[in-house]
Design a protein around this motif. Structure first.
Motif, PDB file in Angstrom:
ATOM      1  N   LEU A  70       0.836  -1.202   0.000  1.00  0.00           N
ATOM      2  CA  LEU A  70       0.000   0.000   0.000  1.00  0.00           C
ATOM      3  C   LEU A  70       0.871   1.252   0.000  1.00  0.00           C
ATOM      4  CD1 LEU A  70      -2.851   1.254   0.272  1.00  0.00           C
ATOM      5  CD2 LEU A  70      -2.577   1.077   2.757  1.00  0.00           C
ATOM      6  N   ARG A  71       0.557   2.157  -0.921  1.00  0.00           N
ATOM      7  CA  ARG A  71       1.283   3.423  -1.035  1.00  0.00           C
ATOM      8  C   ARG A  71       0.322   4.591  -0.835  1.00  0.00           C
ATOM      9  NH1 ARG A  71       4.919   0.679  -0.096  1.00  0.00           N
ATOM     10  NH2 ARG A  71       6.641   0.034  -1.456  1.00  0.00           N
ATOM     11  N   ASP A  72       0.885   5.757  -0.577  1.00  0.00           N
ATOM     12  CA  ASP A  72       0.058   6.928  -0.271  1.00  0.00           C
ATOM     13  C   ASP A  72      -0.880   7.304  -1.406  1.00  0.00           C
ATOM     14  OD1 ASP A  72       1.253   7.104   2.190  1.00  0.00           O
ATOM     15  OD2 ASP A  72       2.734   8.604   1.580  1.00  0.00           O
ATOM     16  N   HIS A  73      -0.457   7.109  -2.651  1.00  0.00           N
ATOM     17  CA  HIS A  73      -1.278   7.527  -3.780  1.00  0.00           C
ATOM     18  C   HIS A  73      -2.408   6.552  -4.089  1.00  0.00           C
ATOM     19  CE1 HIS A  73       1.541   4.665  -5.668  1.00  0.00           C
ATOM     20  NE2 HIS A  73       0.584   4.459  -6.550  1.00  0.00           N
ATOM     21  N   MET A  74      -2.417   5.388  -3.451  1.00  0.00           N
ATOM     22  CA  MET A  74      -3.453   4.387  -3.704  1.00  0.00           C
ATOM     23  C   MET A  74      -4.703   4.726  -2.902  1.00  0.00           C
ATOM     24  SD  MET A  74      -1.139   0.917  -3.615  1.00  0.00           S
ATOM     25  CE  MET A  74       0.200   0.658  -4.785  1.00  0.00           C
ATOM     26  N   SER A  75      -5.840   4.789  -3.608  1.00  0.00           N
ATOM     27  CA  SER A  75      -7.074   5.219  -2.953  1.00  0.00           C
ATOM     28  C   SER A  75      -8.048   4.085  -2.664  1.00  0.00           C
ATOM     29  CB  SER A  75      -7.782   6.267  -3.826  1.00  0.00           C
ATOM     30  OG  SER A  75      -8.085   5.729  -5.107  1.00  0.00           O
ATOM     31  N   CYS A  76      -7.849   2.921  -3.290  1.00  0.00           N
ATOM     32  CA  CYS A  76      -8.784   1.820  -3.083  1.00  0.00           C
ATOM     33  C   CYS A  76      -8.045   0.487  -3.175  1.00  0.00           C
ATOM     34  CB  CYS A  76      -9.931   1.874  -4.090  1.00  0.00           C
ATOM     35  SG  CYS A  76      -9.399   1.669  -5.801  1.00  0.00           S
ATOM     36  N   ALA A  77      -8.758  -0.588  -2.851  1.00  0.00           N
ATOM     37  CA  ALA A  77      -8.144  -1.915  -2.838  1.00  0.00           C
ATOM     38  C   ALA A  77      -7.682  -2.338  -4.225  1.00  0.00           C
ATOM     39  CB  ALA A  77      -9.149  -2.924  -2.284  1.00  0.00           C
ATOM     40  N   GLN A  78      -8.429  -1.938  -5.256  1.00  0.00           N
ATOM     41  CA  GLN A  78      -8.065  -2.340  -6.615  1.00  0.00           C
ATOM     42  C   GLN A  78      -6.702  -1.788  -7.021  1.00  0.00           C
ATOM     43  OE1 GLN A  78      -9.968  -4.551  -8.422  1.00  0.00           O
ATOM     44  NE2 GLN A  78      -8.119  -4.600  -9.691  1.00  0.00           N
ATOM     45  N   ASP A  79      -6.340  -0.619  -6.475  1.00  0.00           N
ATOM     46  CA  ASP A  79      -5.024  -0.042  -6.787  1.00  0.00           C
ATOM     47  C   ASP A  79      -3.900  -0.957  -6.314  1.00  0.00           C
ATOM     48  OD1 ASP A  79      -6.256   2.135  -7.904  1.00  0.00           O
ATOM     49  OD2 ASP A  79      -6.094   3.385  -6.103  1.00  0.00           O
ATOM     50  N   VAL A  80      -4.073  -1.551  -5.119  1.00  0.00           N
ATOM     51  CA  VAL A  80      -3.040  -2.452  -4.592  1.00  0.00           C
ATOM     52  C   VAL A  80      -2.990  -3.726  -5.428  1.00  0.00           C
ATOM     53  CG1 VAL A  80      -2.115  -3.502  -2.497  1.00  0.00           C
ATOM     54  CG2 VAL A  80      -3.622  -1.533  -2.317  1.00  0.00           C
ATOM     55  N   LEU A  81      -4.164  -4.259  -5.791  1.00  0.00           N
ATOM     56  CA  LEU A  81      -4.203  -5.458  -6.630  1.00  0.00           C
ATOM     57  C   LEU A  81      -3.565  -5.209  -7.989  1.00  0.00           C
ATOM     58  CD1 LEU A  81      -7.760  -6.952  -5.949  1.00  0.00           C
ATOM     59  CD2 LEU A  81      -5.562  -7.990  -5.401  1.00  0.00           C
ATOM     60  N   ASP A  82      -3.851  -4.058  -8.586  1.00  0.00           N
ATOM     61  CA  ASP A  82      -3.274  -3.735  -9.891  1.00  0.00           C
ATOM     62  C   ASP A  82      -1.757  -3.670  -9.809  1.00  0.00           C
ATOM     63  OD1 ASP A  82      -5.790  -3.625 -10.962  1.00  0.00           O
ATOM     64  OD2 ASP A  82      -5.942  -1.431 -10.911  1.00  0.00           O
ATOM     65  N   ALA A  83      -1.242  -3.124  -8.709  1.00  0.00           N
ATOM     66  CA  ALA A  83       0.211  -3.049  -8.537  1.00  0.00           C
ATOM     67  C   ALA A  83       0.824  -4.436  -8.422  1.00  0.00           C
ATOM     68  CB  ALA A  83       0.546  -2.208  -7.310  1.00  0.00           C
ATOM     69  N   ALA A  84       0.150  -5.338  -7.711  1.00  0.00           N
ATOM     70  CA  ALA A  84       0.653  -6.714  -7.588  1.00  0.00           C
ATOM     71  C   ALA A  84       0.586  -7.440  -8.931  1.00  0.00           C
ATOM     72  CB  ALA A  84      -0.150  -7.468  -6.524  1.00  0.00           C
ATOM     73  N   GLN A  85      -0.500  -7.200  -9.689  1.00  0.00           N
ATOM     74  CA  GLN A  85      -0.626  -7.818 -11.014  1.00  0.00           C
ATOM     75  C   GLN A  85       0.430  -7.282 -11.976  1.00  0.00           C
ATOM     76  OE1 GLN A  85      -2.420 -10.270 -12.074  1.00  0.00           O
ATOM     77  NE2 GLN A  85      -3.839 -10.555 -10.349  1.00  0.00           N
ATOM     78  N   THR A  86       0.756  -6.005 -11.879  1.00  0.00           N
ATOM     79  CA  THR A  86       1.809  -5.423 -12.713  1.00  0.00           C
ATOM     80  C   THR A  86       3.155  -6.066 -12.412  1.00  0.00           C
ATOM     81  OG1 THR A  86       0.619  -3.309 -12.814  1.00  0.00           O
ATOM     82  CG2 THR A  86       2.983  -3.267 -13.322  1.00  0.00           C
ATOM     83  N   ASP A  87       3.413  -6.269 -11.132  1.00  0.00           N
ATOM     84  CA  ASP A  87       4.663  -6.939 -10.752  1.00  0.00           C
ATOM     85  C   ASP A  87       4.688  -8.372 -11.274  1.00  0.00           C
ATOM     86  OD1 ASP A  87       7.189  -6.825  -9.205  1.00  0.00           O
ATOM     87  OD2 ASP A  87       6.215  -8.356  -7.968  1.00  0.00           O
ATOM     88  N   LEU A  88       3.531  -9.056 -11.232  1.00  0.00           N
ATOM     89  CA  LEU A  88       3.431 -10.423 -11.748  1.00  0.00           C
ATOM     90  C   LEU A  88       3.677 -10.462 -13.262  1.00  0.00           C
ATOM     91  CD1 LEU A  88       2.688 -13.432 -11.428  1.00  0.00           C
ATOM     92  CD2 LEU A  88       0.284 -12.753 -11.654  1.00  0.00           C
ATOM     93  N   CYS A  89       3.100  -9.511 -13.974  1.00  0.00           N
ATOM     94  CA  CYS A  89       3.307  -9.466 -15.430  1.00  0.00           C
ATOM     95  C   CYS A  89       4.775  -9.245 -15.769  1.00  0.00           C
ATOM     96  CB  CYS A  89       2.461  -8.343 -16.037  1.00  0.00           C
ATOM     97  SG  CYS A  89       0.687  -8.680 -16.013  1.00  0.00           S
TER      98      CYS A  89
END
Length: 417
Positions: free
Chosen positions: A391-410
């Motif tokens: 979780l980072r300061d610019h993330m406003s919702c749960a989907q933002d954290v999931l998207d970041a994890a999916q980006t790392d996975l890709c």
């Protein structure tokens, strides 16, 4: 010879001030006169006493002073009867109010909305100035009020929902299920933690324990600006019943949530399903923001390599095998695991920074690679990729954290092509 009371000179009660009695013996200077209606139609005889002949022929006689005593006693009994009638009417009104509140209690299983409605109803129906629900059971706060601030939530003017440590709350009752009346000084301390805005202080109040089946959920404070509204000598039986029913409602709501958790499980693996894992992530994100704690997410992707003859029907058993490995590594309470796709999982790690999350990912990857699924002569090797994000300061919702994890996975997938 007898004469009618209509001959009495005065029509009302008063004290006789002259020295001569027109009524004969039995009167003194302080004897009163009685009107005919006050004497009840009795007759006076030659001795000055009032008398009446009964149906069996016997004569009942009474002196004027005794008759006046009986008259006054009758007035007192009438006054007491009226007080009892008014008290009964007031009690019936209070009981009807309790019945209405009971209907509200069992109207819904969603306790957060119910609690807010209930507090306002209690305040309005009983004409008090303060209603504060103090929550002590951890599950209530986490499930229904995850955003509850330190100063409590003001539902409306005079009504709050706040938290209180279980030890502090139970200490106030010393193990007793009965309400505790609070003096003004203690009320000020109790309500001092609330974010009050122009609210008049409570000068009398009580604290009602919310407990049932040996479970302590918290307490309810009822307060009034009237110093005589809540008095230690007042009865509390109805309030005790109200506390039990509120606690029972809380227990039912939590039980419903637990059953709903089971119904929100993935039918193949028994893990949280797509919708529930997102709900949990939203809740944990709010808590992490409120408490200033880290929160990390792992996005897990599996590839099966079948070294046997290609058993399609083994997909389910393989997924359950991997789910068992994930739960073995992350026992209940350390994290949350959900299945979000055909061979995709999400792992939520509360209180874990990104560095710790990457260590957990490495541990899971190594365990899964070293644990192929075996069935008869078939051996299915499992290749795993795990992306991590925090979780980072610019993330406003749960989907933002999931998207970041999916980006790392890709990024990991692209590096392995």
């Amino acid at each position: 010879m007898s004469r009618s009371l209509s001959a009495v000179r005065e029509p009302s009660l008063r004290e006789k001030t002259d020295t001569q009695s027109p009524k004969g013996e039995g009167y003194s200077q302080t004897d009163p006169y009685l009107s005919p209606s006050e004497a009840g139609g009795l007759m006076t005889d030659e001795t000055g006493k009032f008398s009446r002949t009964t149906m069996d022929g016997s004569v009942y006689s009474v002196s004027p002073s005794r008759l006046l005593e009986l008259h006054h006693e009758n007035l007192r009994l009438k006054q007491r009867l009226e007080e009892v009638r008014r008290t009964a009417a007031a009690n019936e009104k209070i009981w009807r109010q309790f019945l209405e509140i009971e209907r509200i209690l069992f109207r819904t299983r969603e306790f957060s909305g119910l609690a807010r409605h209930l507090l306002q109803e209690i305040k309005e129906r009983f004409g008090i100035d303060w209603t504060v629900l103090f929550l002590s059971h951890p599950d209530l706060g986490e499930r229904f009020f995850p955003d509850l601030a330190e100063g409590g939530e003001e539902v409306s003017k005079g009504t709050w929902i706040a938290s209180m440590a279980p030890q502090e709350a139970m200490k106030r009752f010393n193990g007793s299920p009965r309400p505790v009346f609070l003096p003004p000084a203690e009320i000020d301390v109790l309500t001092g933690v609330l974010a009050r805005r122009g609210q008049d202080p409570a000068r009398s109040g009580l604290l009602l324990p919310l407990t049932v089946h040996d479970l302590f959920f918290g307490c309810l404070f009822l307060g009034s600006s009237d110093p005589d509204h809540y008095r230690p000598k007042d009865g509390t039986e109805l309030l005790e019943q109200l506390g039990i029913k509120i606690a029972l409602c809380m227990d039912n709501c939590l039980a419903y949530e637990r059953v709903k958790d089971l119904s929100d499980r993935d039918r193949v693996t028994g893990l949280l399903n797509f919708f529930q894992i997102h709900t949990v992530l939203e809740r944990e994100l709010r808590r992490a923001r409120r408490m200033g704690k880290p929160l990390s997410v792992l996005a897990v992707n599996l590839d099966f390599v079948d070294e046997g003859s290609g058993h399609v029907d083994l997909v389910g058993p393989v997924l359950r095998h991997v789910s068992g490995l994930l739960m073995e590594t992350l026992p209940e309470g350390d994290g949350f695991i959900g299945r979000t796709g055909s061979a995709e999982f999400v792992v939520i790690l509360p209180y874990a920074a990104l560095e710790e999350a990457r260590r957990v990912a490495e541990k899971l990857s190594e365990l899964i690679r070293k644990s192929p699924f075996r069935h008869d002569n078939a051996v299915i090797l499992i290749r795993v990729r795990i992306g991590a994000a925090s979780l980072r300061d610019h993330m406003s919702c749960a989907q933002d954290v999931l998207d970041a994890a999916q980006t790392d996975l890709c990024g990991l997938k692209a590096g392995q092509i």
